[in-house]
Design a protein around this motif. Structure first.
Motif, short mmCIF file in Angstrom:
data_model
loop_
_atom_site.label_atom_id
_atom_site.label_comp_id
_atom_site.label_asym_id
_atom_site.label_seq_id
_atom_site.Cartn_x
_atom_site.Cartn_y
_atom_site.Cartn_z
N UNK A 1 9.16 -31.30 -14.08
CA UNK A 1 8.81 -30.52 -14.36
C UNK A 1 7.08 -31.43 -14.55
N UNK A 2 7.46 -32.18 -13.95
CA UNK A 2 6.06 -33.28 -14.96
C UNK A 2 4.10 -32.10 -14.99
N UNK A 3 3.87 -31.76 -13.88
CA UNK A 3 2.78 -30.18 -14.10
C UNK A 3 1.42 -31.45 -13.79
N UNK A 4 1.13 -32.92 -12.85
CA UNK A 4 -0.08 -33.28 -13.81
C UNK A 4 -0.70 -33.02 -13.14
N UNK A 5 -1.07 -31.43 -11.89
CA UNK A 5 -2.41 -31.09 -11.94
C UNK A 5 -3.58 -31.28 -12.96
N UNK B 1 -9.46 -29.32 -8.68
CA UNK B 1 -7.81 -29.55 -8.93
C UNK B 1 -7.73 -31.39 -9.06
N UNK B 2 -7.47 -31.32 -10.68
CA UNK B 2 -7.54 -33.43 -10.44
C UNK B 2 -5.92 -33.48 -10.96
N UNK B 3 -5.55 -34.66 -10.96
CA UNK B 3 -4.74 -35.34 -10.83
C UNK B 3 -4.16 -35.81 -12.31
N UNK B 4 -3.43 -36.05 -13.43
CA UNK B 4 -3.43 -37.09 -14.33
C UNK B 4 -2.44 -38.38 -14.63
N UNK B 5 -3.33 -39.26 -13.89
CA UNK B 5 -2.89 -40.47 -13.50
C UNK B 5 -1.67 -40.78 -14.65
N UNK B 6 -1.91 -40.29 -16.24
CA UNK B 6 -0.81 -40.42 -16.95
C UNK B 6 -0.22 -39.85 -16.91
N UNK B 7 0.11 -38.74 -16.50
CA UNK B 7 1.06 -37.56 -16.97
C UNK B 7 2.07 -37.37 -17.33
N UNK B 8 2.51 -38.99 -16.60
CA UNK B 8 4.49 -38.97 -17.76
C UNK B 8 4.46 -39.18 -19.15
N UNK B 9 3.04 -39.29 -20.21
CA UNK B 9 2.94 -39.32 -21.09
C UNK B 9 3.61 -37.53 -21.38
N UNK B 10 3.74 -37.10 -20.81
CA UNK B 10 3.71 -35.18 -21.38
C UNK B 10 5.78 -35.14 -21.20
N UNK C 1 2.55 -33.69 -6.66
CA UNK C 1 2.68 -32.17 -7.07
C UNK C 1 2.04 -31.79 -7.48
N UNK C 2 0.09 -32.77 -7.67
CA UNK C 2 -0.47 -31.86 -8.07
C UNK C 2 -1.05 -30.74 -6.55
N UNK C 3 -0.96 -31.34 -5.46
CA UNK C 3 -1.01 -30.46 -4.49
C UNK C 3 -0.44 -29.92 -4.18
N UNK C 4 0.33 -29.72 -4.16
CA UNK C 4 1.25 -28.70 -5.02
C UNK C 4 0.99 -27.20 -5.51
#
Length: 200
Positions: A52-56, A91-100, A128-131
């Protein structure tokens, strides 16, 4: 169909999402409202992602000034369609998505899996941001919008202009709006099932 299986969507819904949909390269001058953009996100956010990381992350460029900032990064063939689109989404990706993850994935502490493994974090963010970008396209179609995804741009220029702190990185770009029928090309063929798939 088993007793617990939900019925399939009606054929007209499937046509809108898949069979009749096209990648659009020309748009009519029809605006897209803030409300529609928010509705779009409220749909796409439910698409599944790992942990459920939602990195986008999304930048919705609608003003001429915002589009002008993007223009130098676009390949020549993508400028006109991007300027004509009601909205262009980076559409970008958060390199530190894991903080959430502690909030988004409370099942167990998954943050250390990514915090100490840059390669895994990058691969997970990209996949996952591609998804999520694909979910955005389907959500747009479900709301009556047309879309045109593109990768014809200079990622370094996009990142320098819009994400200078380096935390976010562009994945791809999607133009949204109402299609100009004159710019819709004939549908290209698709590979048959037996060419690409097996049932084991």
């Amino acid at each position: 169909m088993t007793q617990d299986t939900q019925p399939a969507l009606a054929s007209d819904a499937l046509n809108r999402l898949f069979r009749d949909a096209r990648t659009v390269h020309a748009f009519q001058p029809v605006p897209v409202s803030d409300e529609t953009i928010r509705q779009l996100y409220e749909l796409l956010k439910w698409g599944p992602t790992a942990f459920n990381a939602q990195p986008a992350r999304y930048l919705f460029l609608r003003s001429p000034e915002a589009k002008a900032r993007l223009r130098p990064a676009l390949s020549a063939g993508n400028v006109a369609q991007t300027e004509a689109a009601a909205v262009t989404v980076i559409v970008a990706q958060d390199s530190r998505f894991y903080e959430h993850l502690p909030q988004q994935f409370p099942a167990y502490d998954a943050k250390p899996l990514f915090e100490g493994n840059a390669a895994l974090a990058e691969a997970t963010a990209f996949r996952n941001s591609s998804l999520q970008g694909a979910y955005l396209i389907l959500a747009a179609r479900s709301l009556g919008l047309d879309s045109g995804a593109q990768s014809g741009f200079d990622p370094g220029k996009v990142n320098a202009e819009f994400f200078p702190d380096g935390r976010y990185q562009v994945n791809f770009i999607i133009n949204l709006g109402v299609a100009d029928p004159a710019g819709i090309h004939p549908r290209g063929p698709r590979l048959d099932f037996d060419q690409v798939a097996q049932i084991l």
